[in-house]
Motif scaffolding. Structure first.
Motif, PDB file in Angstrom:
ATOM      1  N   UNK A 190      27.746  82.032  81.911  1.00 24.86           N
ATOM      2  CA  UNK A 190      26.664  81.279  82.547  1.00 24.86           C
ATOM      3  C   UNK A 190      25.458  82.202  82.705  1.00 24.86           C
ATOM      4  N   UNK A 199      22.749  81.879  84.000  1.00 28.52           N
ATOM      5  CA  UNK A 199      21.962  81.732  85.234  1.00 28.52           C
ATOM      6  C   UNK A 199      22.729  82.161  86.476  1.00 28.52           C
ATOM      7  N   UNK A 218      23.112  83.891  95.728  1.00 25.42           N
ATOM      8  CA  UNK A 218      23.419  82.790  96.638  1.00 25.42           C
ATOM      9  C   UNK A 218      24.532  83.189  97.611  1.00 25.42           C
ATOM     10  N   UNK A 219      25.575  83.853  97.084  1.00 25.47           N
ATOM     11  CA  UNK A 219      26.697  84.283  97.931  1.00 25.47           C
ATOM     12  C   UNK A 219      26.220  85.308  98.955  1.00 25.47           C
ATOM     13  N   UNK A 267      23.197  85.838 100.050  1.00 27.43           N
ATOM     14  CA  UNK A 267      22.242  85.281 101.017  1.00 27.43           C
ATOM     15  C   UNK A 267      22.952  84.617 102.193  1.00 27.43           C
ATOM     16  N   UNK A 268      24.168  84.167 101.951  1.00 30.85           N
ATOM     17  CA  UNK A 268      24.900  83.465 102.991  1.00 30.85           C
ATOM     18  C   UNK A 268      25.808  84.419 103.778  1.00 30.85           C
ATOM     19  N   UNK A 276      21.545  91.725 102.385  1.00 31.96           N
ATOM     20  CA  UNK A 276      20.085  91.501 102.388  1.00 31.96           C
ATOM     21  C   UNK A 276      19.380  92.533 101.537  1.00 31.96           C
ATOM     22  N   UNK A 277      19.809  93.790 101.681  1.00 31.30           N
ATOM     23  CA  UNK A 277      19.197  94.870 100.899  1.00 31.30           C
ATOM     24  C   UNK A 277      19.395  94.613  99.405  1.00 31.30           C
ATOM     25  N   UNK A 334      19.977  91.703  97.854  1.00 31.63           N
ATOM     26  CA  UNK A 334      19.243  90.531  97.368  1.00 31.63           C
ATOM     27  C   UNK A 334      17.747  90.817  97.275  1.00 31.63           C
ATOM     28  N   UNK A 335      17.231  91.588  98.217  1.00 32.40           N
ATOM     29  CA  UNK A 335      15.777  91.793  98.231  1.00 32.40           C
ATOM     30  C   UNK A 335      15.321  92.802  97.182  1.00 32.40           C
ATOM     31  N   UNK A 383      26.783  78.215 104.962  1.00 30.28           N
ATOM     32  CA  UNK A 383      26.090  77.079 104.355  1.00 30.28           C
ATOM     33  C   UNK A 383      27.041  76.292 103.467  1.00 30.28           C
ATOM     34  N   UNK A 384      27.855  77.033 102.715  1.00 31.85           N
ATOM     35  CA  UNK A 384      28.738  76.364 101.771  1.00 31.85           C
ATOM     36  C   UNK A 384      29.976  75.853 102.506  1.00 31.85           C
ATOM     37  N   UNK A 385      30.249  74.572 102.388  1.00 34.88           N
ATOM     38  CA  UNK A 385      31.442  74.076 103.063  1.00 34.88           C
ATOM     39  C   UNK A 385      32.700  74.681 102.443  1.00 34.88           C
TER      40      UNK A 385
END
Lengths: 165, 531
Positions: free
Chosen positions: A39, A41, A46-47, A49-50, A60-61, A63-64, A120-122
């Protein structure tokens, strides 16, 4: 009954049980890795960030920073795939089971199902402190502690002494 | 004999070793066969879903280079909340704002507001005139014009304060003005600016009344200025993609479009703070209320009306010009609706009984007999139950996420209809599963479709993926201002030009007129009148 090179696996039932566990976990890792590889993309963003709890700052570090994020993506995609191949084929399985354990343990630590954490993810199940990541990490610990690849697996060819004994 | 036995045993041992060593290799083979099957199945499924029917188009690129051709001097009339955002879109923010957002970025690495602002293209313009009837805001505008923390570095010029817009328009050095006053001033300022040869960016709604909209339209056409209405949704790529899908007929015949607004907070209902420094000395109240039909003396009520002007028909048109206008313009952008033949509306002040006269629950219908279509608009300011906007076709429904965002970057989903003719076979054969949308679009991500994992879709719909242009996260308001300035330089029409602005204005005024008169309003396109 004792198996060659092993002082802890005492019968076939134990051996086949452990090999089955190793192969199934390998299959799981392999598909997790390959599905990310095919994939274009996919991103771990996403993982991350949550993320909640102990490792959320590190998430956070990562992802940013686009460089950290691409390293994280690369390590995840290839790491999972290699651990998967290793466990299925039984090649260097002892070391890769340890690496695999670190992977799932990190997934657990980045998003632990502790009291008060809402994601966020159920979730696909109901978890309190213990989740499937933690269980898989423990299963890999078992696989590391009770190696089988030198009996059933390519490691058999690599550990001559064990075979000949 | 014994040698033979020994050799035989050794061969057996070796064979057993090989078998045990390679025992799990078939598992890998099984894995690969199943992986191949899954990939083939996904490819087949994908080929039968909309994702492949929709011709892929790359996101619109940012045309750069035009900004270098000519430096433009801007003036801002009305430096309030929206005015300051528009001026930031042009590249000027107050020091207070840049301090706050840079501090936020330092504390939270995921806060990209400062970076988004600083990486905006330098539009090669200066803010040289600020007009606001409230001293505090005028001073903020001056401060923004001087702040060196901006894309492009130190500004070439700084702004002068004007107490009346006519003084600002008299400055021959000003090429173009941004009008972000309350609606009751829009027409007069726009008309005077156009006559003074200034290009105009005017906030929505275009005007407070229908007659004013006609006057603005005529003046802009006569003077030939470059006019842009403030619907930044025109820059949102999701709307272009939605247009592509509808133009290809993938929704089938469309007979109903449902637009909604759902808000549930005092802020959402325009109950905004009264500035502590707002008083008779700092606010020019008499000038403020000059074009409004009803006049009141300065006092507490006047302060409310100054800072919460959207709540009264004296200064705006409430839900119509403030929120319906965005959704209507989005549908006009996607489907080329034009002006409806009929409009009617009902509603009332049901929740915010704070002296306002604009309804807080309001429903309007727009009829297009020539297009066999009705647009239904339904708004409430006392429920957050987000209903989204739906374009309902015989074959599929497009649900556009979020609303009232005016330029929201959210995407949309397309779901097949159980009674569809176009997708009948695919529905029957199970290729299209009605549980999942056949197409999901989220700005910045092309891969979300019926095959993509639920997790990816979930995160995408949460808005964790952003709009990017050429690798940069961008603010649609900046793009809208840039579109206007580029059009001035190239003497072309911007995306929300006076033609489409007129559609929005007439449609909204028809609905407002219906609410105020209690009757259905008809548009007479020949005489340009409301009947």
């Amino acid at each position: 009954m004792r198996f060659a090179g092993s002082s802890v696996i005492n019968n076939k039932c134990q051996l086949y049980g452990l090999v089955t566990l190793r192969v199934l976990i390998g299959w799981h890792f392999l598909y997790e890795g390959v599905s990310k590889l095919i994939n274009p993309y996919w991103s771990s963003a996403a993982y991350l960030l949550d993320s909640k709890g102990w490792f959320s700052g590190l998430a956070e570090t990562i992802v940013s920073n686009p460089n950290f994020l691409s390293i994280s993506d690369y390590v995840n995609m290839w790491g999972l795939t290699l651990v998967g191949v290793s466990l299925v084929l039984g090649i260097f399985s002892k070391y890769f089971s340890l690496i695999g354990m670190c992977f799932v343990l990190l997934y657990y630590l980045f998003a632990p199902p502790l009291l008060g954490f809402e994601y966020s993810k159920p979730g696909e199940g109901s978890y309190l402190i213990v989740n499937k990541n933690l269980i898989e990490a423990c299963a890999l610990w078992v696989i590391y502690s009770f190696p089988t690849s030198h009996i059933i697996g390519i490691d058999r060819f690599l550990s001559n002494s064990e075979v000949s004994s | 004999m014994s040698n033979n036995l020994k050799n035989g045993n050794e061969t057996d041992l070796k064979r057993r070793d090989v078998l045990k060593g390679l025992a799990t290799v078939p598992v890998l083979g099984l894995f690969l066969i199943n992986l191949w099957k899954k990939m083939r199945r996904d490819a087949l499924k994908k080929a039968n879903l909309l994702s492949d029917l929709v011709q892929e188009k790359s996101p619109p690129s940012v045309i750069s280079g035009l900004s270098d051709t000519r430096h433009l001097n801007l003036g801002i009339i009305g430096y309030g909340g929206r005015g300051s955002h528009l001026v930031r879109g042009a590249g000027f923010a107050t020091k207070q704002w840049t301090d706050i957002v840079s501090e936020n970025a330092r504390k939270n690495k995921l806060d990209k507001q400062f970076k988004t602002f600083m990486t905006q293209e330098d539009l090669n313009c200066s803010l040289i005139g600020v007009c606001d009837l409230f001293d505090v805001r005028a001073d903020q505008g001056i401060d923004a014009s001087k702040n060196e923390v901006r894309p492009g570095g130190k500004p070439k010029n700084s702004a002068i304060r004007y107490h009346h817009y006519t003084e600002l328009l008299a400055n021959k050095d000003i090429d173009a003005v941004i009008v972000a006053t309350p609606d009751h001033w829009h027409s007069r300022i726009t008309i005077d600016a156009a006559k003074a040869g200034k290009h105009v960016y005017c906030e929505k709604g275009l005007t407070r009344t229908f007659d004013e909209a006609v006057d603005v339209y005529d003046t802009v056409k006569q003077t030939g200025i470059t006019f842009q209405l403030g619907h930044q949704n025109r820059q949102v790529e999701a709307n272009d993609k939605a247009k592509e899908i509808i133009d290809q007929g993938l929704l089938g015949p469309i007979n109903l479009v449902e637009l909604t607004t759902n808000r549930n907070s005092p802020w959402g209902a325009w109950v905004w703070g009264i500035h502590p420094e707002g008083n008779a000395k700092t606010i020019d109240w008499e000038t403020y209320q000059e074009p409004s039909p009803n006049k009141i003396p300065f006092g507490e009520e006047a302060l409310r009306r100054f800072f919460r002007w959207r709540c009264w028909y004296d200064y705006g048109t409430g839900l119509s010009g403030d929120l319906l206008s965005h959704d209507f313009d989005t549908i006009n952008q996607i489907m080329g609706m034009g002006i409806p033949k009929y409009a009617s509306s009902t509603g009332g002040v049901y929740f915010y009984k704070d002296g306002r006269d604009v309804p807080d629950v309001w429903n309007a219908t727009f009829e297009y007999p020539d297009k066999d279509l009705t647009i239904l608009y339904s708004a409430t300011l006392s429920s957050n139950d987000s209903r989204g906007n739906r374009i309902m076709g015989h074959d599929a429904t497009m649900l556009m996420g979020g609303q009232s965002g005016g330029g929201s970057i959210h995407g949309f989903t397309v779901s097949a209809d159980s009674g569809s003719t176009q997708y009948k076979e695919r529905l029957e054969s199970g290729i299209i599963n009605q549980r999942y949308p056949i197409y999901t679009y989220t700005a910045g991500s092309k891969q979300i479709d019926g095959v993509t994992s639920a997790t990816a879709r979930y995160f995408a719909n949460k808005g964790l993926l952003y709009t990017y242009r050429e690798g940069k996260r961008v603010d649609p308001t900046h793009l809208h201002i840039k579109d206007w300035l580029d059009s001035i330089r190239s003497n072309s029409q911007p995306k929300c030009n006076i033609e489409v602005a007129f559609h929005e204005a007439v449609a909204c005024h028809m609905a407002t007129e219906s609410y105020l008169t209690g009757r259905r309003i008809e548009w007479d396109p020949v005489n340009r009148k409301l009947i």
